[in-house]
Design a protein around this motif. Structure first.
Motif, PDB file in Angstrom:
ATOM      1  N   ARG A 145      16.863   9.675 -36.528  1.00 37.87           N
ATOM      2  CA  ARG A 145      15.805  10.509 -37.118  1.00 37.87           C
ATOM      3  C   ARG A 145      15.719  11.877 -36.457  1.00 37.87           C
ATOM      4  N   LEU A 146      16.235  11.999 -35.230  1.00 38.18           N
ATOM      5  CA  LEU A 146      16.152  13.268 -34.505  1.00 38.18           C
ATOM      6  C   LEU A 146      17.358  14.148 -34.801  1.00 38.18           C
ATOM      7  N   PRO A 147      17.245  15.460 -34.594  1.00 38.94           N
ATOM      8  CA  PRO A 147      18.358  16.370 -34.875  1.00 38.94           C
ATOM      9  C   PRO A 147      19.435  16.363 -33.802  1.00 38.94           C
ATOM     10  N   VAL A 148      19.191  15.679 -32.677  1.00 36.56           N
ATOM     11  CA  VAL A 148      20.160  15.595 -31.580  1.00 36.56           C
ATOM     12  C   VAL A 148      20.386  14.128 -31.252  1.00 36.56           C
ATOM     13  N   ALA A 149      21.650  13.729 -31.121  1.00 31.51           N
ATOM     14  CA  ALA A 149      21.965  12.346 -30.798  1.00 31.51           C
ATOM     15  C   ALA A 149      21.738  12.086 -29.312  1.00 31.51           C
ATOM     16  N   GLY A 150      21.589  10.810 -28.953  1.00 27.53           N
ATOM     17  CA  GLY A 150      21.501  10.450 -27.547  1.00 27.53           C
ATOM     18  C   GLY A 150      20.442   9.427 -27.217  1.00 27.53           C
ATOM     19  N   GLY A 151      19.350   9.395 -27.978  1.00 28.89           N
ATOM     20  CA  GLY A 151      18.322   8.391 -27.750  1.00 28.89           C
ATOM     21  C   GLY A 151      17.805   8.395 -26.324  1.00 28.89           C
ATOM     22  N   LEU A 152      17.777   7.211 -25.710  1.00 28.11           N
ATOM     23  CA  LEU A 152      17.236   7.050 -24.369  1.00 28.11           C
ATOM     24  C   LEU A 152      17.983   7.893 -23.338  1.00 28.11           C
ATOM     25  N   THR A 481      26.063   2.087 -54.312  1.00 26.62           N
ATOM     26  CA  THR A 481      26.292   3.246 -55.166  1.00 26.62           C
ATOM     27  C   THR A 481      26.673   4.392 -54.249  1.00 26.62           C
ATOM     28  N   PRO A 482      27.779   5.066 -54.498  1.00 27.68           N
ATOM     29  CA  PRO A 482      28.246   6.089 -53.557  1.00 27.68           C
ATOM     30  C   PRO A 482      27.364   7.328 -53.574  1.00 27.68           C
ATOM     31  N   GLY A 483      27.225   7.914 -52.388  1.00 26.83           N
ATOM     32  CA  GLY A 483      26.681   9.265 -52.311  1.00 26.83           C
ATOM     33  C   GLY A 483      25.221   9.458 -52.003  1.00 26.83           C
ATOM     34  N   PRO A 484      24.290   8.577 -52.363  1.00 24.91           N
ATOM     35  CA  PRO A 484      22.888   8.930 -52.190  1.00 24.91           C
ATOM     36  C   PRO A 484      22.491   9.235 -50.749  1.00 24.91           C
ATOM     37  N   LEU A 485      23.029   8.462 -49.780  1.00 24.93           N
ATOM     38  CA  LEU A 485      22.636   8.703 -48.394  1.00 24.93           C
ATOM     39  C   LEU A 485      23.081  10.077 -47.939  1.00 24.93           C
ATOM     40  N   SER A 486      24.247  10.494 -48.369  1.00 29.51           N
ATOM     41  CA  SER A 486      24.712  11.829 -48.010  1.00 29.51           C
ATOM     42  C   SER A 486      23.781  12.896 -48.562  1.00 29.51           C
ATOM     43  N   ARG A 487      23.330  12.686 -49.807  1.00 29.89           N
ATOM     44  CA  ARG A 487      22.425  13.670 -50.380  1.00 29.89           C
ATOM     45  C   ARG A 487      21.093  13.683 -49.643  1.00 29.89           C
ATOM     46  N   LEU A 488      20.600  12.488 -49.266  1.00 28.10           N
ATOM     47  CA  LEU A 488      19.371  12.434 -48.486  1.00 28.10           C
ATOM     48  C   LEU A 488      19.550  13.148 -47.157  1.00 28.10           C
ATOM     49  N   ALA A 489      20.711  12.916 -46.535  1.00 25.31           N
ATOM     50  CA  ALA A 489      20.973  13.566 -45.252  1.00 25.31           C
ATOM     51  C   ALA A 489      20.972  15.077 -45.404  1.00 25.31           C
ATOM     52  N   ARG A 490      21.621  15.570 -46.462  1.00 28.88           N
ATOM     53  CA  ARG A 490      21.673  17.024 -46.647  1.00 28.88           C
ATOM     54  C   ARG A 490      20.281  17.599 -46.858  1.00 28.88           C
ATOM     55  N   ARG A 491      19.429  16.864 -47.618  1.00 32.73           N
ATOM     56  CA  ARG A 491      18.073  17.355 -47.840  1.00 32.73           C
ATOM     57  C   ARG A 491      17.278  17.373 -46.542  1.00 32.73           C
ATOM     58  N   SER A 492      17.445  16.296 -45.722  1.00 29.14           N
ATOM     59  CA  SER A 492      16.687  16.236 -44.474  1.00 29.14           C
ATOM     60  C   SER A 492      17.157  17.304 -43.503  1.00 29.14           C
ATOM     61  N   TRP A 493      18.485  17.586 -43.477  1.00 30.18           N
ATOM     62  CA  TRP A 493      18.987  18.632 -42.581  1.00 30.18           C
ATOM     63  C   TRP A 493      18.466  19.997 -43.030  1.00 30.18           C
ATOM     64  N   ALA A 494      18.456  20.207 -44.330  1.00 32.94           N
ATOM     65  CA  ALA A 494      17.969  21.491 -44.822  1.00 32.94           C
ATOM     66  C   ALA A 494      16.497  21.678 -44.448  1.00 32.94           C
ATOM     67  N   ARG A 495      15.728  20.570 -44.530  1.00 27.15           N
ATOM     68  CA  ARG A 495      14.315  20.647 -44.177  1.00 27.15           C
ATOM     69  C   ARG A 495      14.153  20.971 -42.694  1.00 27.15           C
ATOM     70  N   ALA A 496      15.047  20.383 -41.839  1.00 28.53           N
ATOM     71  CA  ALA A 496      14.935  20.601 -40.397  1.00 28.53           C
ATOM     72  C   ALA A 496      15.727  21.811 -39.927  1.00 28.53           C
ATOM     73  N   GLY A 497      16.565  22.367 -40.782  1.00 27.23           N
ATOM     74  CA  GLY A 497      17.359  23.513 -40.403  1.00 27.23           C
ATOM     75  C   GLY A 497      18.570  23.179 -39.586  1.00 27.23           C
ATOM     76  N   HIS A 498      19.119  21.939 -39.763  1.00 23.88           N
ATOM     77  CA  HIS A 498      20.276  21.510 -38.973  1.00 23.88           C
ATOM     78  C   HIS A 498      21.432  21.190 -39.900  1.00 23.88           C
ATOM     79  N   GLU A 499      22.637  21.370 -39.396  1.00 21.19           N
ATOM     80  CA  GLU A 499      23.829  21.009 -40.143  1.00 21.19           C
ATOM     81  C   GLU A 499      24.635  20.004 -39.336  1.00 21.19           C
ATOM     82  N   ARG A 500      25.146  18.968 -39.996  1.00 17.84           N
ATOM     83  CA  ARG A 500      25.995  17.984 -39.354  1.00 17.84           C
ATOM     84  C   ARG A 500      27.104  17.609 -40.323  1.00 17.84           C
ATOM     85  N   ARG A 501      28.217  17.181 -39.753  1.00 16.01           N
ATOM     86  CA  ARG A 501      29.343  16.848 -40.623  1.00 16.01           C
ATOM     87  C   ARG A 501      29.059  15.539 -41.358  1.00 16.01           C
TER      88      ARG A 501
END
Length: 501
Positions: A145-152, A481-501
């Motif tokens: 859920r966070l824009p940076v990986a690593g958790g604990l 069904t292919p693709g929906p998670l990627s689209r959700l990810a792109r929307r969430s990144w756009a909302r947070a201002g982050h880009e990830r591969r």
């Protein structure tokens, strides 16, 4: 010359796997593995090959002759672990008798390439990812859920423990694996539901940790100035959800309730010279606040005696050798001094200053900042009208303080769509299996116990349950069904201002 394991041991047993003479214990197949504070090298068996030091992900292993002054006690600590064990002469070329090979998994040659989602990029999630990528042909979608990986590792380990944080570099290698997709800024329950993840993957592993704080259950706990240690840790580590000023640093005294490693971390960060923190990963905003801090004393409060304190020996040993902090034991109760004199668990406190602290007096204004360890003092009430002014403890003793930090443990939080046990703060499971196709790993599985390395065995168990379900044909049809998670990810990144591969 032997090697020794030191303070930052993560217990993930990478060193055990490469040792050619089986001199590092407890090993994962031994009954006390996961119960000791660290792993130990037997100096009688070590052949000085250095393989363990090369394999250690947190740089915790050094030649005994090269130990610095602060780490020199670990030569004795390693050797002492083996004092009660007899030395068995073994002239064989391998120096020890190898046990029979153990194959705890039987994966058929036609095992399918699975699509697995892992939710959480902390150690538990990453050990599960490692297991899946290295031992199966699975395709993994790693979600956080966070824009940076690593958790604990990123947001829970104290910033002045850089060696411990280095294990994050080991985990980060998998972010670029060709069969892994990293989806940051995607929150389950907000951007995608549990049911949607299940439909789009063959299996989902939840490694969402235990991020909420346990409560004291006493009056005044919700007063301004009473704060959970989870909030303070998030603040000095720069967690995006942390408030900017969780602790009143204008107060001369802060009380930390609890005696675990997190309590020591908080006390140490609040009393360390900010100039020594400047080169660490501490949040710049927190560092700036600490530079103007007026905190002179932190009281670490324990319900029970020093023989029952929750901190580990390596953490306390490091604190006793902190040059710019005075460490004091409050000798208010004869049971405290008796335990220090007789209990092995409290032996490290014997060289510390002991005094009966006068709580009516303010903290010392000159000299080093100090940490007072006060045992046999159960908290009874946090005092104050509009904000914290002190804490009443057992014996009707009042400790004046401008802030109280509650460091009495973590617990998981419910995730919509998954079962949850409110008493334990965990997701009910059987060997990590919530239901075929849905799994848990880490603290949300077993509760807030064990360090970073304990998650390796935990993840192995969970992934094994997943593989058993695949082989037995128990996984539900995903209906992907292919693709929906990627689209959700792109929307969430756009909302947070982050880009990830």
């Amino acid at each position: 010359m032997a090697f020794a394991i030191t303070q930052t041991c993560c217990t993930d047993a990478s060193c055990v796997a490469v040792c050619p003479v089986n001199c590092i214990h407890p090993a994962p197949d031994e009954p006390d593995f996961g119960t000791t504070e660290m792993l130990y090298i037997d100096p009688r068996s070590c052949i000085d090959c250095g393989a363990c030091a090369d394999a250690c992900p947190v740089e915790a292993i050094f030649p005994v002759e090269g130990l610095t002054e602060s780490l020199r006690p670990y030569a004795r600590i390693n050797a002492a672990h083996f004092d009660a064990e007899p030395v068995a002469a073994d002239p064989a070329p391998n120096f020890h008798a190898w046990g029979p090979p153990v194959f705890d998994r039987a994966i058929p040659s036609d095992f399918p390439a699975l699509d697995v989602a892992v939710v959480g990029t902390g150690p538990a999630g990453m050990y599960a990812v490692e297991d899946l990528l290295l031992h199966t042909s699975s395709r993994v979608t790693l979600i956080d859920r966070l824009p940076v990986a690593g958790g604990l590792v990123r947001y829970g380990v104290a910033p002045d423990h850089p060696s411990t944080k280095k294990i994050g570099e080991t985990f980060a290698r998998y972010h670029h694996h060709p069969r892994l997709r990293l989806r940051l800024g995607v929150e389950v329950g907000r951007d995608v539901t549990v049911d949607e993840l299940a439909r789009r993957h063959d299996a989902v592993i939840y490694a969402v940790g235990a991020s909420s704080a346990r409560r004291l259950g006493i009056a005044g706990e919700d007063l301004p100035g009473s704060v959970a240690a989870t909030t303070v840790v998030a603040w000095y580590n720069g967690h995006p959800d942390a408030p900017p000023d969780p602790v009143d640093l204008a107060a001369g005294r802060v009380v930390v309730v609890g005696t675990g490693n997190v309590a020591l971390d908080v006390a140490r960060i609040l009393t360390t010279d900010p100039r020594k923190l400047a080169g660490t990963s501490i949040s710049p905003a927190a560092l700036e606040r600490l530079r103007s801090s007026r905190v002179r004393e932190v009281v670490v409060l324990g319900r029970r005696g020093p023989e029952s304190a929750a901190y580990t020996t390596p953490e306390l040993l490091a604190l006793t050798r902190h040059e710019d902090i005075e460490l004091v034991v409050d000798a208010h109760d004869p049971r405290v001094t008796e335990a220090i004199d007789t209990a092995e668990r409290a032996a490290l406190l014997r060289d510390l200053k002991q005094e009966t602290v006068d709580w009516a007096a303010p903290p010392p204004e000159s000299g080093k900042r100090r940490i007072v360890l006060r045992f046999h003092s159960a908290p009874e009430e946090i005092l104050g009208a509009d904000r914290v002014s002190g804490l009443r403890v057992a014996g009707d003793v009042v400790i004046p303080a401008g802030a109280v930090v509650r460091a009495v443990g973590y617990r998981g939080t419910p995730l919509p769509g998954l079962p949850f046990d409110e008493d334990s703060g965990t997701v009910p499971h059987d060997g990590g299996r919530v239901a075929p196709g849905t799994y848990v790993v880490g603290w949300v599985k077993r509760g807030p116990s064990g360090g970073i390395g304990a998650n390796r065995a935990c993840a192995h168990e969970t992934v094994s349950s997943l593989l058993d379900d695949v082989i037995a044909g128990r996984l539900p049809a995903s209906g992907r069904t292919p693709g929906p998670l990627s689209r959700l990810a792109r929307r969430s990144w756009a909302r947070a201002g982050h880009e990830r591969r």
